[in-house]
Design a protein around this motif. Structure first.
Motif, PDB file in Angstrom:
ATOM      1  N   GLY A 166       4.704   4.196  11.834  1.00  0.00           N
ATOM      2  CA  GLY A 166       4.262   4.584  10.443  1.00  0.00           C
ATOM      3  C   GLY A 166       2.635   4.865  10.679  1.00  0.00           C
ATOM      4  O   GLY A 166       2.265   4.903  11.653  1.00  0.00           O
ATOM      5  N   GLU A 167       2.135   5.056   9.484  1.00  0.00           N
ATOM      6  CA  GLU A 167       0.771   5.314   9.775  1.00  0.00           C
ATOM      7  C   GLU A 167       0.056   4.819   8.222  1.00  0.00           C
ATOM      8  O   GLU A 167       0.675   4.402   7.345  1.00  0.00           O
ATOM      9  CB  GLU A 167       0.487   6.680   9.856  1.00  0.00           C
ATOM     10  N   GLY A 168      -1.140   4.740   8.144  1.00  0.00           N
ATOM     11  CA  GLY A 168      -1.674   4.242   7.028  1.00  0.00           C
ATOM     12  C   GLY A 168      -2.139   2.961   6.964  1.00  0.00           C
ATOM     13  O   GLY A 168      -2.220   2.347   7.957  1.00  0.00           O
ATOM     14  N   VAL A 169      -3.109   2.532   5.967  1.00  0.00           N
ATOM     15  CA  VAL A 169      -3.507   1.176   5.791  1.00  0.00           C
ATOM     16  C   VAL A 169      -2.694   0.170   4.747  1.00  0.00           C
ATOM     17  O   VAL A 169      -2.143   0.904   3.718  1.00  0.00           O
ATOM     18  CB  VAL A 169      -5.027   1.135   5.312  1.00  0.00           C
ATOM     19  N   TYR A 170      -2.415  -0.747   5.168  1.00  0.00           N
ATOM     20  CA  TYR A 170      -1.626  -1.894   4.403  1.00  0.00           C
ATOM     21  C   TYR A 170      -2.132  -3.246   4.247  1.00  0.00           C
ATOM     22  O   TYR A 170      -2.680  -3.759   5.149  1.00  0.00           O
ATOM     23  CB  TYR A 170      -0.189  -2.003   4.948  1.00  0.00           C
ATOM     24  N   LEU A 203       3.795  -0.725  15.580  1.00  0.00           N
ATOM     25  CA  LEU A 203       4.159   0.378  14.731  1.00  0.00           C
ATOM     26  C   LEU A 203       3.396   1.286  14.305  1.00  0.00           C
ATOM     27  O   LEU A 203       3.557   2.257  13.401  1.00  0.00           O
ATOM     28  CB  LEU A 203       5.123  -0.107  13.399  1.00  0.00           C
ATOM     29  N   GLY A 204       2.034   1.049  14.573  1.00  0.00           N
ATOM     30  CA  GLY A 204       0.829   2.050  14.191  1.00  0.00           C
ATOM     31  C   GLY A 204       0.131   1.952  13.157  1.00  0.00           C
ATOM     32  O   GLY A 204      -0.454   2.965  12.694  1.00  0.00           O
ATOM     33  N   VAL A 205       0.351   0.940  12.178  1.00  0.00           N
ATOM     34  CA  VAL A 205      -0.383   0.860  10.832  1.00  0.00           C
ATOM     35  C   VAL A 205      -1.575  -0.036  10.981  1.00  0.00           C
ATOM     36  O   VAL A 205      -1.636  -0.830  12.017  1.00  0.00           O
ATOM     37  CB  VAL A 205       0.633   0.298   9.748  1.00  0.00           C
ATOM     38  N   THR A 206      -2.379   0.263  10.132  1.00  0.00           N
ATOM     39  CA  THR A 206      -3.659  -0.639  10.319  1.00  0.00           C
ATOM     40  C   THR A 206      -3.496  -1.780   9.136  1.00  0.00           C
ATOM     41  O   THR A 206      -3.023  -1.292   8.074  1.00  0.00           O
ATOM     42  CB  THR A 206      -4.739   0.243   9.842  1.00  0.00           C
ATOM     43  N   LEU A 207      -3.953  -2.942   9.547  1.00  0.00           N
ATOM     44  CA  LEU A 207      -3.689  -3.940   8.427  1.00  0.00           C
ATOM     45  C   LEU A 207      -5.133  -4.463   7.795  1.00  0.00           C
ATOM     46  O   LEU A 207      -6.112  -4.335   8.663  1.00  0.00           O
ATOM     47  CB  LEU A 207      -3.188  -5.350   9.111  1.00  0.00           C
ATOM     48  N   ARG A 208      -5.011  -4.817   6.561  1.00  0.00           N
ATOM     49  CA  ARG A 208      -6.001  -5.422   5.996  1.00  0.00           C
ATOM     50  C   ARG A 208      -5.559  -7.057   5.583  1.00  0.00           C
ATOM     51  O   ARG A 208      -4.490  -6.818   5.132  1.00  0.00           O
ATOM     52  CB  ARG A 208      -6.746  -4.725   4.967  1.00  0.00           C
ATOM     53  N   ASP A 209      -6.390  -7.946   5.471  1.00  0.00           N
ATOM     54  CA  ASP A 209      -5.583  -9.158   4.839  1.00  0.00           C
ATOM     55  C   ASP A 209      -5.793  -9.487   3.569  1.00  0.00           C
ATOM     56  O   ASP A 209      -6.941  -8.886   3.082  1.00  0.00           O
ATOM     57  CB  ASP A 209      -6.369 -10.247   6.024  1.00  0.00           C
ATOM     58  N   ALA A 210      -4.923  -9.954   2.973  1.00  0.00           N
ATOM     59  CA  ALA A 210      -5.096 -10.239   1.423  1.00  0.00           C
ATOM     60  C   ALA A 210      -6.264 -11.280   1.346  1.00  0.00           C
ATOM     61  O   ALA A 210      -6.656 -11.865   2.169  1.00  0.00           O
ATOM     62  CB  ALA A 210      -3.984 -10.655   0.593  1.00  0.00           C
ATOM     63  N   ASP A 211      -6.929 -11.316   0.053  1.00  0.00           N
ATOM     64  CA  ASP A 211      -8.114 -12.575  -0.027  1.00  0.00           C
ATOM     65  C   ASP A 211      -7.449 -13.833   0.373  1.00  0.00           C
ATOM     66  O   ASP A 211      -8.247 -14.692   1.027  1.00  0.00           O
ATOM     67  CB  ASP A 211      -8.552 -12.561  -1.670  1.00  0.00           C
ATOM     68  N   LEU A 212      -6.119 -14.091   0.147  1.00  0.00           N
ATOM     69  CA  LEU A 212      -5.661 -15.325   0.306  1.00  0.00           C
ATOM     70  C   LEU A 212      -4.346 -15.058   1.311  1.00  0.00           C
ATOM     71  O   LEU A 212      -3.456 -14.165   0.889  1.00  0.00           O
ATOM     72  CB  LEU A 212      -5.178 -16.071  -0.644  1.00  0.00           C
TER      73      LEU A 212
END
Length: 778
Positions: free
Chosen positions: A539-543, A568-577
């Motif tokens: 996939g692609e994009g930021v999740y 799988l090729g996606v960029t992650l950002r963590d939730a606040d919690l």
């Protein structure tokens, strides 16, 4: 719940512990309330707070040496701030307020006391005893009352201020004599005449008598102020250290209480641990507190009203409530865990009457975030689960609370949804894939794709085991149902030759670790991590990655999910919690079943202000978050993007899809079970019951209402079949629609329908349910 259990729960919650300033104050002035009033400009109300605790507040408020300031949470050197100038605020308050404390009439006590001395400690002892109705003889060795108070300059303590407070003292049952000769013989006579005698040694004239002839000053008890001679107490000796007004007040107060206890012939030492300064357990986070220096004084003599108001507003009103800050459920009931524990205890103790805490007990998600952020590990979910089991034991659990979840569980362990087979090609079964009820109900096509992928990548044969883990029974407090479910699962596992289980659901992983520890279990993500990706995966994009709350302490699972997302090729950002502090999706603990509105609140908190779509690796989390409109993709959708459905109107992303309602999940599981059994193991499905042959037609808005009301397609089919077989229904003469009620168990279902041409299909217009019993309705 026994009372000792309640005490244990109450002790864990520290919200009612006093703040640092109040605990450090020898007489425990309520500084939070004092500054709150002052910040609001309510100077007279603030003065009343001082007068409630302080004797002679017009005097002490001007000269208090305020040890509370060093204890202030803002004064913590690690936070680099300045403590609230509480002493200056007290002085400003008593100067700017004309409010006088009211002395309420009290019945006279049947004993008398003598207080010797004219200093602050003696005046405090006389003040405290007089306010309680004790007749006090205040014997002042000097000609003028005040002791060391008289040494303060007029600019600090005006004589008029002391005179005003003495007028209040004289209004009490206190007889004052000045210029009284005091020696050892006089003290003995006072002991003979009164229940107790206090010597306030901050009276300058008392330094001239030979105290050592009266008592051993080294034997003074630091709490009761007892001298060792029965009935004789002393305090506030003038020594080499600077005079502390607040310590002198403490000594006088301790002695007054000891004289009262002496008269009552009760222990002088019992339950006095928190007299004077003590350590508080209250925790207050400074995480969201803005640093602010102390408000400067334009005049070194003291704060103006505006300056005092600004300085009081710097008080952060210390409290804990760490759990309430992160949990919409705990915030909703307007309290905190200690208060809730009392309400639950009272709820379980009700024999006849309203059980007002039922909704609170039923609504907890049991996610455990409260325990993670609590300094004392208070786990509200554990308390609520205990309460639910007790309500079941007392037969007081409302049938409506978890009825749907338990009926759904019954179906998921029935022959229509259960399947346990070895590898269809080899018959071997070193592994067995357990997709879980939610993935099978939400996206059955992903179950088949995942199973095929595991079979291609693992050696030793991969079987399939479809069966509920029992979590809904655990959450509903039904230990009996849970025992049957886990035993049924164990039996199927043994039939397959005790394979290693590959679990797609972290709730199953958590449940089996607790209840079936002999079964070797691994999460699907840990197994997939070293395997080759399926063709076309990616996939692609930021999740924003959403960890399920049941993975809170499964770091290996969370790490594998992150690794898989990277592959799988996606960029992650963590939730606040996130991670160990992740939030529930609103399904855990059957919250969504018992209190749908609360589940909506929980999801709204999780999804509001999130800049990117969510990536979930739990089917239930994906469905719960997406049902409130959040764009959510399941990790398996990235693994098998070729199975993506048509883009939904709410999102251009073909991998974003809303989860089906409970009725469709029910159907999906049954169809998946039948399809897999036929295609992989050549197992023909048994004959359908007559009601199962009924085809239903529901418009989207009707389907949505049916889902919200937790009514299954099976319930509607049974009701229509019942009407068609018995003819017991009502027909509207104009619309031609039929209305039928059917009560298979505790719930009565109503369906408004009309047959379509041909006779096998029925259009449903409305369906609802209730738990009233209609006599003769069947």
């Amino acid at each position: 719940m026994e009372q000792k259990d309640l005490r244990r729960w109450e002790w864990l919650c520290i919200q009612e512990e006093p703040p640092l300033c109040q605990a450090a104050c020898p007489i425990h002035v309520d500084v939070r309330l004092f500054t709150r009033h002052l910040a609001a400009g309510k100077v007279d109300e603030a003065r009343k707070v001082l007068a409630k605790t302080m004797p002679l507040s017009g005097v002490l408020g001007r000269i208090c040496d305020h040890p509370c300031e060093n204890a202030c949470r803002r004064a913590d050197p690690e936070d680099g701030d300045e403590g609230i100038r509480i002493g200056s605020l007290e002085r400003a308050c008593v100067i700017q307020s004309d409010a006088r404390p009211r002395s309420l009439p009290v019945p006279p006590k049947n004993f008398t006391a003598a207080v010797v001395g004219g200093g602050l400690s003696a005046l405090t002892a006389a003040w405290d005893l007089g306010r309680k109705g004790v007749r006090v003889s205040l014997l002042v060795p000097e000609r003028e009352i005040g002791g060391v108070l008289l040494a303060y300059p007029e600019s600090v303590l005006p004589a008029e201020a002391l005179a005003r407070e003495l007028e209040l003292l004289k209004a009490m049952p206190v007889t004052i004599e000045t210029d009284v000769a005091i020696d050892a013989d006089r003290i003995q006579r006072l002991l003979d005449e009164h229940a107790g005698v206090y010597l306030g040694l901050d009276s300058l004239a008392l330094s001239d008598i030979h105290v050592d002839l009266v008592f051993d000053i080294k034997a003074l008890d630091p709490v009761s102020r007892s001298t060792g001679r029965p009935g004789l107490f002393a305090g506030a000796p003038l020594g080499s250290t600077p005079f502390s007004p607040i310590q002198a007040v403490l000594h006088g107060r301790q002695a007054a209480l000891s004289i009262e206890r002496t008269a009552q012939n009760v222990s002088l030492s019992a339950s006095r641990e928190k007299e004077g300064p003590f350590e508080t357990r209250l925790f207050t986070s400074m995480a969201d507190v803005e640093h602010a220096p102390a408000t400067p004084m334009a005049d070194p003599g003291g704060y103006t009203p505006e300056e005092a108001r600004a300085e009081a507003a710097r008080c952060i009103q210390c409290e804990c409530k760490e759990c309430v800050k992160v949990c919409p459920y705990l915030a909703h009931f307007k309290g905190y865990p200690k208060k809730y524990a009392r309400e639950i205890y009272n709820n379980l103790s009700v024999v006849h009457g309203l059980r007002a805490a039922n909704t609170m007990i039923e609504s907890c998600s049991n996610c455990g975030l409260c325990a993670e952020v609590c300094p004392n590990d208070f786990h509200m979910g554990t308390l609520c689960l205990m309460a639910r089991r007790e309500m079941v034991r007392q037969d007081k659990m409302p049938a409506s609370a978890f009825d749907f979840a338990l009926r759904d569980l019954d179906f998921n362990v029935s022959s229509k949804a259960t399947l346990a087979k070895p590898d269809p090609d080899t018959g071997a079964c070193e592994w067995a894939f357990v997709p879980g009820c939610q993935l099978a109900g939400a996206t059955p096509e992903l179950v088949r794709a995942t199973y095929d992928h595991l079979r291609a990548g693992l050696e030793g044969g991969v079987g399939l085991l479809m069966h509920c883990c029992g979590a809904p029974a655990e959450w509903a407090g039904r230990k009996d149902v849970l025992a049957n479910v886990t035993e049924s699962f164990r039996a199927l596992w043994k039939e397959l030759g005790e394979p290693k289980l590959v679990l797609a659901c972290t709730t199953c992983l958590q449940t089996f670790a607790d209840l079936l520890p002999e079964i070797p279990c691994t999460s699907l993500w840990e197994v997939l991590e070293p395997m080759d990706l399926p063709e076309g995966a990616g996939g692609e994009g930021v999740y924003t990655l959403h960890d399920p709350c049941t993975s809170r302490y499964l770091a290996a699972v969370q790490n594998s999910a992150r690794t898989m997302a990277g592959r799988l090729g996606v960029t992650l950002r963590d939730a606040d919690l996130t991670g160990v502090n992740t939030e529930c999706c609103g399904f855990g603990g059957l919250m969504e079943c018992a209190n749908p509105a609360m589940a909506t609140k929980v999801v709204e908190r999780r999804t509001t202000d999130n800049p990117s779509p969510f990536l979930a690796y739990c089917a239930m989390c994906r469905d719960s978050l997406s049902r409130q409109g959040a764009p959510v993709v399941h990790m398996l959708d990235l693994l098998f993007p070729g199975l993506a459905r048509n883009p939904e109107p709410a999102s251009p992303n073909p991998l974003v899809r809303s989860g089906p309602g409970p009725a469709d999940k029910h159907e999906n599981r049954a169809r998946l079970r039948a399809q897999l059994a036929k295609e992989l193991w050549n197992e023909e499905q048994g004959p359908m019951e007559k009601y199962e042959e009924i085809e239903l037609i529901l418009e989207p808005e009707v389907q949505s209402a049916v889902d919200e009301r937790r009514i299954l397609a099976e319930d509607i089919r049974r009701a229509i079949a019942h009407a068609e077989e018995t003819g017991r229904s009502m027909k509207h003469p104009e619309s031609g629609r039929f209305l039928v009620s059917h009560q298979p168990a505790a719930v009565t279902y109503w369906v408004e329908y009309a047959p379509e041409p041909g006779g096998q299909a029925f259009r449903v217009y409305r369906a609802w349910s209730h738990r009233m019993i209609l006599q003769g309705a069947q």
